[in-house]
Design a protein around this motif. Structure first.
Motif, PDB file in Angstrom:
ATOM      1  N   ARG A  75      18.455 -11.278 -50.180  1.00 25.28           N
ATOM      2  CA  ARG A  75      19.452 -10.869 -49.192  1.00 25.28           C
ATOM      3  C   ARG A  75      19.376  -9.362 -48.953  1.00 25.28           C
ATOM      4  N   GLN A  79      18.190 -14.639 -55.200  1.00 26.33           N
ATOM      5  CA  GLN A  79      18.836 -14.734 -53.880  1.00 26.33           C
ATOM      6  C   GLN A  79      19.462 -13.412 -53.475  1.00 26.33           C
ATOM      7  N   GLN A  81      26.205 -19.729 -53.191  1.00 24.28           N
ATOM      8  CA  GLN A  81      26.353 -18.390 -52.626  1.00 24.28           C
ATOM      9  C   GLN A  81      27.589 -18.268 -51.722  1.00 24.28           C
ATOM     10  N   ASN A 114      28.487  -6.151 -57.346  1.00 22.76           N
ATOM     11  CA  ASN A 114      29.074  -7.375 -56.834  1.00 22.76           C
ATOM     12  C   ASN A 114      29.533  -8.209 -58.029  1.00 22.76           C
ATOM     13  N   GLU A 164      24.509  -1.433 -53.279  1.00 23.48           N
ATOM     14  CA  GLU A 164      23.858  -2.657 -53.689  1.00 23.48           C
ATOM     15  C   GLU A 164      22.522  -2.483 -54.387  1.00 23.48           C
ATOM     16  N   LEU A 170      30.720 -10.136 -49.534  1.00 23.68           N
ATOM     17  CA  LEU A 170      29.890  -9.171 -48.830  1.00 23.68           C
ATOM     18  C   LEU A 170      30.185  -9.160 -47.347  1.00 23.68           C
ATOM     19  N   THR A 210      29.594 -14.248 -67.244  1.00 22.06           N
ATOM     20  CA  THR A 210      28.480 -13.384 -67.610  1.00 22.06           C
ATOM     21  C   THR A 210      28.866 -11.948 -67.344  1.00 22.06           C
ATOM     22  N   ALA A 248      25.738  -9.628 -65.459  1.00 23.37           N
ATOM     23  CA  ALA A 248      24.857 -10.620 -64.849  1.00 23.37           C
ATOM     24  C   ALA A 248      23.680  -9.992 -64.128  1.00 23.37           C
ATOM     25  N   PHE A 270      30.067 -14.381 -62.308  1.00 20.81           N
ATOM     26  CA  PHE A 270      29.045 -13.361 -62.547  1.00 20.81           C
ATOM     27  C   PHE A 270      29.637 -11.988 -62.300  1.00 20.81           C
ATOM     28  N   ARG A 305      27.243   0.214 -47.880  1.00 21.28           N
ATOM     29  CA  ARG A 305      27.132  -0.936 -48.739  1.00 21.28           C
ATOM     30  C   ARG A 305      25.764  -0.982 -49.421  1.00 21.28           C
ATOM     31  N   TYR A 322      31.080 -12.336 -58.510  1.00 22.82           N
ATOM     32  CA  TYR A 322      31.515 -13.512 -57.765  1.00 22.82           C
ATOM     33  C   TYR A 322      31.524 -14.784 -58.607  1.00 22.82           C
ATOM     34  N   LEU A 326      21.975 -21.918 -67.993  1.00 22.79           N
ATOM     35  CA  LEU A 326      22.680 -20.867 -67.272  1.00 22.79           C
ATOM     36  C   LEU A 326      21.755 -19.704 -66.916  1.00 22.79           C
ATOM     37  N   LEU A 332      21.183 -17.935 -63.388  1.00 22.77           N
ATOM     38  CA  LEU A 332      21.349 -16.501 -63.165  1.00 22.77           C
ATOM     39  C   LEU A 332      20.105 -15.883 -62.554  1.00 22.77           C
TER      40      LEU A 332
END
Ligand code: ZN
Ligand code: ZN
Lengths: 586, 425
Positions: free
Chosen positions: B293, B289, A564, A130, B235, A571, A122, A125, A141, B231, A132, B279, B283
């Motif tokens: 996080r 998730q 994950q 990130n 993110e 990370l 993807t 994504a 992704f 970070r 992964y 899929l 995704l």
């Protein structure tokens, strides 16, 4: 093999050619009839953006006048960047290229870790810095993120990030046990190995190497001889790539490469606490392999560099560099078949590298790849796991560090009468019978759950055209016990200090059996489940770092939620865990 | 006796007694420290006043009670960090204004709240003296939190209602709290922005008490926090912010249309083949998730800006660490001399409402020598409410506090609004 050419971005959009355009490369990949996506027999690109909930219309090569032609060959840079279809092709082509690289090196088809045929990828994504591999989604992704006003960085346009993530997926297919909690080396191996493969595959592209070498004089076809010394090459090529890595896109990757080059090797690295962190540990591996690459390259240059004159043709220098990178890449991939099934250490990997190469090229040749690898690994205190002495039977070529022959393991000769040679190369049950009948000679611990996980006939080609036929079988052993019972496995096995007797533990073991063309066992790379040394070290490491699963058991999994494992691995880079400081509910 | 004279005499004195009042604010913190000197002189310090579980009505009661207990004035207000559950009352109409009447001589906040502190600053700016106090523009983290509070149900396709409310609850701790910050700014002229080793701003106000700031560390002092903020920037970043700026209707039309590739064609998800839908579900849940996080890490990052205060009077020591988690503690706990001083702690405000990693087990807890003793026995004060933060309070920690210390928890208050604990010096 019929192939087709596809345009990719050679490293990432920030690396430009002498005319200031994005450096591209046209690579050969296996020809196939592609569906919309592209969707091929091993890779399926689905361009869905979960942050915006947009599903982009798939790239369909059938829409172009000549569907076998590369539709992006003559498209200008800005159009290339703005076309999600090109992003899709870029990802597809780089994954396919690396997959065929792996298959060629190993001499057989290989599978993805999740057991199905088509890997999803993807390109956009989510909006996050990130990228992964998710075994749960059976795919890779790639995220994207803005750096300055309006400018967006796409991880799916970085060759090295795509190659790195693809390697995780490939390695997971070859050794799914390498994400099981083990020791510091295994924790660092996935990262280190993926880095090595990604970087060597970038250095295998002549466009990239040439651009790096010609940075001082982009227009010239010649290069000064003093720029071809080892230190100069390290600077211009390794550090050069680190400098050129897009500032944001590959910041981590650039730092890792830079550290691998700049960090002074130390022989006691493995005893130092700092080096226990998995990413730093992984960088040792990159450092050793990349420095070997430069050394071998230099050796190749020395074989022809003329004494007279100051400058030489840059193309020939580039060719040698790419050859060296490609040879090392093949060695690294091939080594996987000679790596232990569980609990890999860097010492093991070195022996595997040497054995893989030795099998095809018994003579180390004039460029001395194996000698350089031994030297560079030794600087970090990594010695071949097979021992530092050559112990060979008469008549064989002795070479330092390759795996020992199985007959050295036991006094008892192996019994082949019990099995059909031919079935031994095709049938897992037959392999298991061979193991079972020879359990005493092979020193296989009887009271563990034992099963054959794979059986793979391979045909490996040497550069000179020589073909080596081998059959590789792998078996695994597990034993779930309580800490208090460890002594029953082996009297020298000890639980870590302070671990309660009732703690649930999983011990792992297993082996790789390499048979020659005649069905004779050539190598048995054995990780004994009753090896007190390995098990004690592992348990101590798991206990000290409190690596447990959700049921507070040791050695089963690291407790990451499904899908994950790899997301977190990336990370975790900055985090120093001090788990003993936390309050755990029993 | 003239006021001036009395002050002079108190400067040479030590308090005879400290009274700590813990208010039940549900999930949040509110503590009043009253230092009593010979001759009846008193000094008050308010540490935090906020809740994420209680409504305005309850907070009005708390503030009224607090006003009485402090006789309408406090010497200093400490706001350990910018989470809602530590300062919400300041932003409420009514309670906020009443708190303003307490007339503190100083407001103390962590250095990261300095109006001129930038995200990339290694050290606090030199002490701020400007008369005009600007509001810091909200950080990317706050905008992200605001955005989630408003739009999480629209962008997190895979989230069930429970997960959504968890995310929103956690994110709402981190929102801007603009009113509260404004109120704190105008409450008094003097502000201190403190960090490990800096002056606390309480020196003159609490004679005979040694007040040390143990946290937060500056970024120059520790790389840990630095790498975290680095970070986070990467993110949660600005695209969310751009989206956040949109109105709801805009968001609805943006669906199915790309911001990244305006000219690219998109397909309706509903009409895609089943293997593509499969899929897409994966995704969406991966994205969920990731967001979860990030929200957890943002919460932690702000907790780690908490002020940690150690009050020492003679050989008595009181410890108030706000919500500081392991990373904040780490720098201070390296100091061996401090370890000795910490061993004498007799009152411990349990860090971060009793979470798993705010009371470092080996490095801090094991130091306390009045655990498991009869007299003196460590008093631990726990202000918390179950079910408002994942696994807070931590059961094993509460059990240990119960068996090894004299534990007072707001969860046991029943209908009481507050409790007093007196320490004789
Ligand atoms: Zn990785
Ligand atoms: Zn709090």
């Amino acid at each position: 093999m019929i192939t087709r050419k596809m345009t990719i971005i050679a490293q990432d959009p920030s690396i430009k050619d002498s005319k200031g355009k994005i450096l591209r490369s046209r690579v050969d990949i296996p020809y196939e009839k592609l569906g919309p996506g592209p969707r091929g027999f091993r890779v399926h690109i689905v361009d869905y953006d979960s942050s915006q909930q947009v599903l982009y219309r798939p790239l369909d090569h059938k829409h172009y006048a000549n569907q076998d032609k590369d539709p992006f060959e003559n498209v200008p840079d800005d159009k290339l960047l703005q076309d999600p279809g090109f992003h899709a092709q870029n990802v597809y082509a780089i994954i396919m290229r690396l997959l065929s690289r792996f298959e060629a090196a190993l001499g057989r088809r290989i599978s993805w870790g999740f057991g199905f045929h088509q890997l999803h990828a993807t390109p956009h994504a989510f909006a996050e810095a990130n990228a992964y591999y998710s075994e749960d989604a059976q795919g890779l992704f790639f995220g994207y993120f803005p750096v300055t006003k309006g400018e967006i960085v796409y991880t799916c346009l970085s060759h090295d990030i795509i190659a790195h993530e693809t390697t995780h997926a490939l390695l997971d297919g070859l050794r799914d046990t390498y994400t099981v909690p083990s020791g510091p080396d295994q924790a660092g191996f996935h990262e280190g190995f993926s880095d090595v493969v990604a970087l060597l595959s970038v250095f295998g592209l002549s466009d990239v190497v040439k651009a790096l070498l010609s940075r001082k004089q982009p227009e010239s076809n010649y290069i000064q001889k003093n720029e071809l010394q080892v230190e100069a090459l390290r600077k211009s090529v390794l550090l050069g790539l680190a400098e050129q890595f897009g500032k944001e896109i590959s910041r981590h990757r650039a730092d890792c490469l830079r550290r691998a080059v700049v960090r002074k090797p130390r022989i006691d690295a493995q005893q130092i606490h700092d080096f226990e962190e998995s990413h730093i540990r992984g960088e040792i591996l990159s450092a050793a392999v990349l420095n070997s690459f430069i050394q071998v390259w230099r050796k190749r240059l020395e074989s022809w560099l003329p004494n007279e004159g100051k400058a030489v043709a840059v193309d020939r220098v580039v060719e040698d560099g790419c050859d060296a990178a490609n040879h090392l890449l093949t060695m690294c991939i091939r080594a996987l078949d000679y790596c232990p099934v569980v609990d890999i250490t860097f010492d093991d990997f070195l022996s595997a590298l040497l054995t893989a190469d030795f099998e095809l090229l018994p003579d180390d040749g004039k460029y001395k790849y194996r000698e350089e690898l031994r030297k560079e690994f030794k600087l970090w205190g990594i010695e071949p796991a097979s021992g530092t002495k050559t112990q060979f039977q008469k008549g064989e070529v002795p070479e330092l560090g390759i795996w020992k022959k199985p007959s050295g393991e036991s006094e008892k000769p192996l019994d082949y009468e019990c099995v059909h040679r031919e079935s031994l190369q095709q049938d897992k049950n037959e392999v298991f019978r061979f193991l079972w009948e020879n359990r005493e000679s092979l020193k296989i611990f009887e009271n563990a759950y034992t099963w054959v996980i794979s059986l793979r006939p391979c045909m490996r080609l040497a550069p000179d055209g020589f073909a080596l036929k081998e059959t590789v079988a792998e078996y695994r052993q597990t034993l779930d016990i309580q800490a208090g019972q460890l002594r029953s496995v082996c009297k020298d096995m000890e639980k870590p200090k302070g671990m309660p007797d009732s703690t649930q533990i999983r011990l792992n073991g297993g082996g790789v059996l390499v048979f020659d063309d005649f069905g004779h066992l050539k190598y048995h790379i054995h990780s004994r489940i009753d090896d007190p040394d390995r098990q004690n070290k592992r348990l101590e490491y798991l206990w000290r770092n409190r690596i447990i699963d959700s049921k507070k058991r040791y050695g089963f999994s690291d407790g990451s939620p499904e899908g994950q494992r790899f997301a977190r691995m990336h990370l975790r880079r900055d985090r120093r865990i001090e788990p003993k400081e936390e309050w755990e509910d029993e | 006796m003239s006021n001036n004279k009395r002050n002079k005499s108190i400067q040479q004195k030590k308090p005879e007694q400290v009274k700590i009042t813990m208010y039940d604010v549900g999930f949040g913190d509110c503590f009043l420290l009253t230092f009593s000197y010979a001759g009846g002189e008193k000094r008050h310090v308010l540490i935090d006043c906020g809740s994420s579980s209680e409504k305005k009505e309850h907070m009005t009661k708390v503030v009224d009670q607090l006003f009485k207990d402090s006789e309408g004035s406090v010497d200093a207000i400490v706001v350990t960090h910018r989470h809602k559950d530590h300062l919400s009352a300041f932003g409420l109409k009514g309670p906020g204004e009443k708190l303003g009447k307490l007339n503190p001589k100083i407001v103390i906040q962590p250095w990261t709240e300095h109006p001129e502190a930038k995200e990339e600053d290694l050290k606090p700016p030199t002490v701020f003296t400007g008369a005009v106090r600007h509001l810091k523009s909200p950080s990317a983290a706050q905008e992200f939190a605001n955005y989630l509070v408003n739009y999480s149900d629209k962008i997190l396709a895979a989230a069930g209602s429970r997960t959504l409310s968890q995310i929103t609850r956690l994110a709402s701790l981190d929102i801007e709290n603009k009113e509260a910050i404004l109120q704190l700014n105008k409450m008094c002229k003097k502000h201190a922005y403190v960090y490990n080793g800096s002056k606390s701003g309480l020196e003159k106000l609490l004679p005979g008490v040694r007040v040390s700031v143990l946290g937060p560390p500056t970024l120059a002092q520790t790389e840990t926090i630095r790498s975290q903020t680095q970070r986070h920037k990467e993110e949660f970043w600005e695209l969310f912010n751009r989206l956040a700026a949109k109105s709801e209707s805009n968001l609805a039309t943006a669906k199915g249309k790309s911001e990244l590739f305006p000219r690219a064609q998109a397909d309706p998800v509903a009409k895609s083949p089943s293997y593509v839908k499969w899929l897409i579900r994966k995704l969406d849940s991966a994205q969920l998730q990731n967001v979860q996080r990030i929200v957890r890490e943002l919460d932690k990052a702000l907790n780690n800006t908490s002020i940690i205060l150690l009050f020492e009077i003679g050989d008595k020591a009181l410890l108030f660490p706000g919500d500081a988690q392991l990373e904040n503690w780490q720098y201070a706990l390296e100091d061996q001399n401090l370890q000795k001083r910490l061993s004498k702690v007799e009152v411990y405000k349990v860090g971060h409402h009793g979470s798993t990693n705010a009371t470092p087990r080996k490095k801090l807890w094991d130091l306390f020598k009045y655990r498991n003793t009869k007299k003196p026995r460590l008093i631990s004060l726990l202000s918390t409410r179950k079910g408002h933060h994942s696994e807070v309070p931590r059961e094993s920690l509460v059990n240990t506090l119960n068996s090894e210390t004299e534990l007072h928890s707001t969860e046991k208050f029943g209908r009481k609004l507050s409790e007093d604990y007196e320490i004789r010096i």
